[in-house]
Design an enzyme around this catalytic site. Structure first.
Site, mmCIF file in Angstrom:
data_model
loop_
_atom_site.group_PDB
_atom_site.id
_atom_site.type_symbol
_atom_site.label_atom_id
_atom_site.label_comp_id
_atom_site.label_asym_id
_atom_site.label_seq_id
_atom_site.Cartn_x
_atom_site.Cartn_y
_atom_site.Cartn_z
ATOM 1 N N LYS A 53 1.399 -1.519 -0.148
ATOM 2 C CA LYS A 53 0.231 -0.284 0.278
ATOM 3 C C LYS A 53 0.720 1.267 0.140
ATOM 4 C CE LYS A 53 -2.890 -0.778 -1.041
ATOM 5 N NZ LYS A 53 -4.443 -0.747 -1.456
ATOM 6 N N GLY A 55 1.788 2.786 -2.635
ATOM 7 C CA GLY A 55 1.833 3.193 -4.090
ATOM 8 C C GLY A 55 3.005 2.261 -5.271
ATOM 9 N N HIS A 103 6.835 -7.302 -2.463
ATOM 10 C CA HIS A 103 7.259 -7.098 -1.120
ATOM 11 C C HIS A 103 8.269 -7.373 0.263
ATOM 12 C CE1 HIS A 103 3.751 -5.057 -2.001
ATOM 13 N NE2 HIS A 103 2.985 -5.978 -1.900
ATOM 14 N N ARG A 262 -8.349 2.645 -4.059
ATOM 15 C CA ARG A 262 -9.281 3.534 -3.443
ATOM 16 C C ARG A 262 -9.086 5.458 -3.130
ATOM 17 N NH1 ARG A 262 -10.038 4.556 2.491
ATOM 18 N NH2 ARG A 262 -7.640 5.398 3.024
#
Length: 295
Positions: A53, A55, A103, A262
């Protein structure tokens, strides 16, 4: 006595969590993490490294456009190049230069990344905004391999923050991730990475695109930088990902979920955190990273 993994599952994390080397991990990821460590790496691979989260989709699409030299969307979802999720065979089908995203912490990456001198772009974001974005995604996300059809998290917001601070929110503990990437220059001498901040991209995306292009050795015209910035605006990128791209690697979502995209703003955490929660977050941040919360 219950482990952190067991407590998190009892409180609403609807994935099988286990303790691995003292850290909470998703059970189905254990073999994938081992496999990721030995994946073949090409000399011209570009790695996009982020905490979730921060980008990732945004930056991945930008990097693809820089390599292509034009504001044209990649055909596939970024999940097609997810280092720890794709198999060796799937990654081998990708044309060079591959833009792989992950990640993972530096210690979890294939060692060949470092001695082959691959390009590494590392993106950070205000972790309080990461918490809010993660909560909104995981509380609505239905994983395709979840037979119960439940969202990944069905607990409370209060518990979510606590589990985030304790490193229980999958797929990676925040502070361990931040510590390793902060210290990577010391661990890997003379290895140059490109550090990008989400907030800087929101402030001046064209400037940051130009900086990434320079790092990759692929300078473009000013017009192309502006075109890429426009193509990768939140609404345009969301449309492209939902309507234009091959959906093979797209996760399933509950009805009404916003998916990966979102709000795409900075400072939304102020609409979620109480004063007490913010102060506790700042305290733990300072204890773990030995610095005052910078945002």
């Amino acid at each position: 006595m219950s482990t952190l993994a067991e407590n998190a599952m009892k409180a609403g994390v609807n994935m099988e969590l286990v303790m691995d080397d003292g850290k909470v991990q998703v059970a189905l990821m254990l073999d994938r993490l081992k496999n990721a460590k030995v994946l073949p790496i090409r000399d011209d691979d570009i790695l996009l490294c982020t905490y979730p989260k921060s980008g990732t989709h945004w930056t991945w699409e930008i990097l693809n456009m820089i390599v292509a030299g034009k504001a044209e969307y990649a055909k596939h979802w970024q999940n097609s190049t997810w280092l720890e999720y794709r198999t060796k065979e799937e990654l081998e089908t990708l044309a060079s230069p591959r833009i792989l995203h992950t990640h993972l912490r530096p210690s979890q990456l294939p060692e060949t990344v470092w001695y082959k001198g691959c390009k590494v772009v590392y993106v950070t974001r205000n972790p309080k905004d990461c918490v809010v974005s993660s909560y909104n995604q995981l509380s609505k996300q239905v994983w395709k391999d979840n037979p119960a059809g439940k969202a990944s998290y069905t607990g409370t917001w209060d518990d979510f923050i606590e589990f985030f601070l304790k490193g229980c929110i999958p797929p990676v503990p925040y502070f361990e991730h931040a510590i390793e990437w902060t210290n990577i220059s010391e661990a890997k001498k003379d290895f140059e990475i490109c550090r990008v901040h989400y907030e800087d991209m929101k402030q001046d995306c064209v400037r940051e695109i130009r900086r990434m292009a320079d790092y990759l050795g692929r300078p473009l015209s000013d017009k192309t930088y502006y075109d890429i910035s426009e193509a990768c605006s939140l609404m345009n990128l969301k449309h492209a990902n939902e309507k234009l791209k091959d959906q093979t690697y797209h996760f399933q979502w509950q009805d009404g979920a916003s998916g990966y995209f979102r709000k795409g703003i900075t400072g939304d955490w102020k609409n979620w955190f109480t004063v007490a929660q913010s102060e506790r977050f700042d305290k733990v941040y300072k204890e773990r990273l030995n610095e005052t919360f910078p945002y």
